[in-house]
Write a protein that holds these residues in place. Sequence first.
Motif, mmCIF file in Angstrom:
data_model
loop_
_atom_site.group_PDB
_atom_site.id
_atom_site.type_symbol
_atom_site.label_atom_id
_atom_site.label_comp_id
_atom_site.label_asym_id
_atom_site.label_seq_id
_atom_site.Cartn_x
_atom_site.Cartn_y
_atom_site.Cartn_z
ATOM 1 N N UNK A 128 -0.486 5.029 -1.388
ATOM 2 C CA UNK A 128 -1.777 5.160 -0.715
ATOM 3 C C UNK A 128 -1.580 5.790 0.653
ATOM 4 N N UNK A 129 -2.564 6.532 1.105
ATOM 5 C CA UNK A 129 -2.574 7.052 2.461
ATOM 6 C C UNK A 129 -3.217 6.009 3.359
ATOM 7 N N UNK A 130 -2.482 5.541 4.354
ATOM 8 C CA UNK A 130 -2.933 4.464 5.222
ATOM 9 C C UNK A 130 -3.503 5.048 6.502
ATOM 10 N N UNK B 116 0.825 -1.208 0.000
ATOM 11 C CA UNK B 116 0.000 0.000 0.000
ATOM 12 C C UNK B 116 0.858 1.257 0.000
ATOM 13 N N UNK B 117 1.927 1.251 0.799
ATOM 14 C CA UNK B 117 2.815 2.411 0.835
ATOM 15 C C UNK B 117 3.526 2.597 -0.493
ATOM 16 N N UNK B 118 3.936 1.472 -1.109
ATOM 17 C CA UNK B 118 4.607 1.564 -2.394
ATOM 18 C C UNK B 118 3.682 2.102 -3.474
ATOM 19 N N UNK B 119 2.382 1.849 -3.341
ATOM 20 C CA UNK B 119 1.396 2.353 -4.304
ATOM 21 C C UNK B 119 1.000 3.789 -4.018
ATOM 22 N N UNK C 42 -6.872 0.991 6.368
ATOM 23 C CA UNK C 42 -7.557 1.333 5.136
ATOM 24 C C UNK C 42 -6.625 2.173 4.286
ATOM 25 N N UNK C 43 -6.402 1.743 3.031
ATOM 26 C CA UNK C 43 -5.558 2.488 2.109
ATOM 27 C C UNK C 43 -6.413 3.294 1.143
ATOM 28 N N UNK D 4 -4.882 12.868 -3.378
ATOM 29 C CA UNK D 4 -3.838 13.853 -3.677
ATOM 30 C C UNK D 4 -3.726 14.850 -2.535
ATOM 31 N N UNK D 5 -2.548 15.407 -2.257
ATOM 32 C CA UNK D 5 -1.285 15.082 -2.936
ATOM 33 C C UNK D 5 -0.763 13.707 -2.513
ATOM 34 N N UNK D 6 0.031 13.081 -3.381
ATOM 35 C CA UNK D 6 0.549 11.748 -3.096
ATOM 36 C C UNK D 6 1.579 11.802 -1.983
ATOM 37 N N UNK D 7 1.591 10.811 -1.080
ATOM 38 C CA UNK D 7 2.633 10.769 -0.029
ATOM 39 C C UNK D 7 4.008 10.619 -0.652
#
Length: 370
Positions: free
Chosen positions: A328-330, A323-326, A347-348, A352-355
Motif C-alpha cells: 500500500x502507498x502510505x 500496510x507496507x507489506x501489502x 492512510x493506506x 499502481x504501480x505497486x511500491x
Amino acid sequence: MAATATWRYRGDPEAEQPAVLVRFSNGRLQRPDAMRFTVYRNRDAAHPRKKHRRILVSETERLSYVGNNFGSGVLKCNSLCRYFIGVLDKDSGQMEVYNAEIFNMQPLLSDNLLPDDTKEYQNKSYREKMDLCIEAFGTSKQKRALNSRRMNAVGNDILNTAVTKAAANIIDAKGVTALIQDVAQDDVQNISVFLPPCNEDADKPENVYKFEDILSPAEYEALRVPAAVFVNITPEEITKKTEDKSHCSFVLEELKFLPDDEKRRDHKARCLWFLDTLIKFSYLKVIKKKHPMGPECPHIISRKLMKNFTSLTYNNGRMMDIAKAMRLKVSKAKALLGLENDQNHKLGTLSLPLPVQKASGNQQKRRKMN
C-alpha cells in the motif's frame, strides 16, 4: 636506674646479601628449627637488576618451599618499604642493625625448582587449576564428571569444526552474493505466508489481490447476517456511533456513502463489517477462546481471526508495517472525520504501480497473544 641500649647500623650481613625474613603462605611451622634453607643468586653480577635476584629454597620432611624477590609473585611490600633486623647483646647493651628482605615461601609440588615451571601454573585459569586438583586428589565421582565434561568439550569442538567446514564449502560453491540473495528471497517468502498472493502484473488496483484469497465464499456468506446492521444503517445511527467511537473512523466515513444498488450496498457493508472486526481484533489484549469478538460474530470468522492473526504479526502488530507489506502507498490522512488534528494517523491506498517491496528482519518478529 633503667638499663639503656645503643644500636649501630651494619648494612648487609654479607656482601650484597641482606638478612632473610621468611613467611609461609600455607600455615605455621611446627618445628622451625628443623628447616634447611638454601639461597641461589643470579650469575649475572654485572647487571644492575639481575645481580640482586635471589631464590630461597627450604625443605622439610614432607614438603619443599620456594620464594623469590623478583617476578610477578614477589611481595609488593619489598618495593615500598625497607626492613631491618636487630641483634641485641644483652651484656653490652649494643644492638647491631642489618638490612633485611622478606621472602614469601610457597609449597612446591615438583622436583624442578626453576621459576618458569611455577609461572606456567600461575598462568592457568581457576577452572584449569581445579581440574588439576581433581585429577590428583578428587574422588571417583569427581573424576568421572571431569572426564565427561572434557569429552563433551571435545565433541563440541568437533561439531563446530564440521559446521565451520560445511559453511565454508557452501560459501565457496555458491558465493556470498548468491547467499545474500537467497536470504532476501526467504524474507519475501516468509512475508507471503501471512498475506494473500500478490499479482504484481495487475492492470487495475482491484486485480492486485483476488477477493477469494481474502474471504472465501463460505466466509463471505457468513458475513451476510452481521453486516445487515450496516446495510440498513441510518444517518442518525452513524452520528451516534461517531459520538460513541464504537467503530473505526474510516468505516464510519464510508458508511455515509453506501451505494443505492442493493447488491453493491450489501457487498460493501460486508467488507466494511469485516474490516471493522479486524481492527477491533487487533486492539484486543486478552482473547477469549469462545466468542472472541462476541456472539454476533460468525464462528467461521472467529476461527479465521484466531488462526491467521493470533500467532504471527509484524513488528509487534504495527499496522504501518502490515500496510507496507501489502504494497500500500502510505500517506497522511486528510479530511477524515475526527482526525483533523491527528498528525500520526496514516492512510493506506492500493494503487499502481505497486511500491517496491523491501524485506526487513524486523518484519519477522513474532508475538503470542494471551
